[in-house]
Design an enzyme around this catalytic site. Structure first.
Site, PDB file in Angstrom:
ATOM      1  CB  THR A  63      42.566 -51.169  14.116  1.00 61.88           C
ATOM      2  OG1 THR A  63      41.427 -51.928  13.694  1.00 61.88           O
ATOM      3  CG2 THR A  63      43.759 -51.568  13.272  1.00 61.88           C
ATOM      4  CB  SER A 120      35.673 -44.353  15.792  1.00 59.05           C
ATOM      5  OG  SER A 120      36.743 -43.603  16.354  1.00 59.05           O
ATOM      6  NE  ARG A 121      37.848 -51.040  19.885  1.00 59.27           N
ATOM      7  CZ  ARG A 121      38.625 -51.943  19.344  1.00 59.27           C
ATOM      8  NH1 ARG A 121      39.914 -51.717  19.251  1.00 59.27           N
ATOM      9  NH2 ARG A 121      38.138 -53.082  18.897  1.00 59.27           N
ATOM     10  CB  VAL A 122      39.393 -42.082  19.029  1.00 59.91           C
ATOM     11  CG1 VAL A 122      39.791 -40.654  19.363  1.00 59.91           C
ATOM     12  CG2 VAL A 122      40.541 -43.038  19.342  1.00 59.91           C
TER      13      VAL A 122
END
Length: 503
Positions: free
Chosen positions: A339, A365-367
């Protein structure tokens, strides 16, 4: 008026058509059930069967072929197979498992193979295979549009973008489903289609969730795909893929869709049971070697498509249940690595009354802020850092050690911040409401409010703002921005309320 037919030409026409007619030959391959136990059957004779093909048995029982051999196939029954006995006839259907899709499903409850569970007829027009390849890298676009959940702690510190895969992880009874449910309810006016997948849950739990969706008016733009604990392992195995196929239909039509898998821990357990009964080699924790691929091929189908592909998006919120907070177990680490980040819910915080019980220290979070509106970016800049500092400092303060004035101020501010972030699952906040609350915290107007009165203060403030400054709040909701003029007006309204509030 009379019509004259040329009998000679008509006869010649019929003779020509009859002469060229060739009956279409359809051949079916049949096999014989050699053994059947624990909903796993071995069928001899189906030498041309494909992996994942639907097999039809007597009495309208279906199965899915999962193991190929030279002399036959092993299949898992999609339903209780009490009527399938050794010697029964099995037929290959020639098609892989598929599910009905389309707008006709909105507001409906179906099982993983498309049968309605709400007692009403279903007008089926289109089908889609439950398994399909994920969009390629070139077909994807960057994730930059927020999918607002209406939960202040999530939208301010852990923003979710449309097309993202954000894991919700934590022990049982820590509010995982509540966050997912809030996200669904908040899409009521956003145009996002929601698909909720229940895997291995009690039928009563699914019924309660559907009732909440209906009462909030969310069910009309939602689909529920349910495989309860009473269903076979094969049905639980197919459930998330079927839900993804239903949501993918809307993504490919250029719409935004949200799919929730509740939960993938039970999905992995169902697949493990099937694999052990199929006599596949087992590995760590008795899971088969391809259990990572089980979830990766599912979650990789979530994406935001490029404009050339229609610009639709599919956001996935998988849920994983941990045991005693162990996020380093086999299945949790697998899904974490697939994810784009996780929302970790902690039991200690939940039992302490901090709900949602989000642990910002284990948040990833990669966003990140790429999926936040500019209004939220302006007011939530240092919030996560302040929460983390407060939680660390509170651990030392609980031992009763003397603290200096600066530390006491940080703790007092953190206490009010914690109360500000508390939110019931029925309290869904718009962007304007979240912006106003965080702006009030920035202005430090809460410092004069007793900690126990913060909840009453924020409720009264929002009510006053939506009644007395509706145009101002509506501007934030429609433009998603907080310009200087709007910010000054909002600060003035907040300060005026704080000065007049008597608690």
């Amino acid at each position: 008026m009379t019509l004259n037919f040329d009998q000679g030409s008509m006869g010649a026409f019929l003779k020509e058509k009859l002469g060229s007619f060739e009956p279409e030959m359809v051949s079916y391959e049949y096999g014989t059930v050699e053994s059947c136990a624990d909903d796993i059957v071995y069928v001899s004779g189906l030498t041309r069967a494909k992996y994942g093909e639907l097999l039809e048995f007597e009495n309208d029982v279906y199965g899915i072929a999962l193991d190929m051999s030279l002399n036959g196939v092993s299949a898992a029954l999609l339903g209780r197979g009490s009527s399938v006995l050794p010697g029964s006839i099995a037929r290959g259907t020639g098609r892989v498992a598929d599910v009905c899709v389309g707008r006709e499903l909105l507001g409906r409850i179906i099982d993983p193979i498309g049968r309605p569970l709400d007692g009403m007829e279903l007008d089926i027009r289109e089908y889609r295979a439950v398994e399909s390849p994920a969009p390629s890298i070139m077909d994807r676009a960057p994730v930059d549009t927020p999918l607002e959940t209406g939960v202040l702690a999530v939208d301010s510190m852990i923003p979710i973008g449309r097309g993202q895969r954000e894991l919700i992880i934590g022990d049982r009874q820590t509010g995982k489903t509540s966050i997912a449910l809030s996200a669904m309810i908040n899409q009521k006016d956003s145009g996002v289609i929601c698909v909720y997948c229940a895997i291995g849950q009690k039928a009563s739990s699914v019924a309660n969730l559907v009732r909440e969706l209906e009462e909030s008016g969310t069910m009309k733009h939602s689909v529920v795909v349910a495989s309860t604990a009473a269903d076979s392992a094969a049905m639980q195995y197919l459930a998330p893929y079927a839900a993804c196929a239903v949501a993918e239909y809307f993504m490919l039509k250029g719409r935004d869709a949200l799919v929730i898998y509740d939960d993938l821990s039970k999905h992995a357990v169902a697949y493990r049971a099937m694999s052990l009964l199929l006599r596949r080699p087992s590995g760590r924790e008795a899971y088969p070697g391809d259990v990572f691929y089980l979830h990766s091929r599912l979650l990789e189908r979530a994406a935001r498509l490029s404009d050339e592909k229609g610009g639709g998006s599919l956001t996935a919120l998988p849920i994983i249940e941990t045991m005693a907070g162990d996020i380093s177990a086999y299945i949790p680490t697998n899904v974490i690595s697939i994810t784009d980040g996780q929302i970790y819910l902690e039991s200690e915080l939940f039992h302490a009354g901090v709900r949602p019980a989000v642990n910002v220290g284990l948040w990833v979070s990669r966003v990140g802020r790429a999926a936040q509106y500019s209004a939220m970016k302006k007011v939530s800049g240092s919030l996560r850092l302040e929460v983390a500092q407060y939680r660390d400092m509170a651990v030392f303060a609980q031992f009763g050690a003397d603290v200096d004035a600066a530390t006491k101020k940080l703790l007092d501010r953190g206490d009010r911040m914690t109360e500000l972030l508390k939110q019931g699952k029925e309290d869904i906040l718009k962007l304007s409401g979240q912006t106003a609350l965080l702006l009030a915290f920035q202005m430090d107007v809460l410092s004069k409010i007793p900690v126990k009165a913060v909840t009453a203060f924020k409720s009264a403030m929002l009510k006053q703002l939506y009644n007395g400054s509706y145009a101002l709040m509506n501007t934030i909701d429609t433009t998603h921005d907080l310009n200087e003029k709007t910010e000054a007006a909002l600060k003035k309204a907040i300060q005026a309320f704080a000065d007049s509030w008597e608690g």
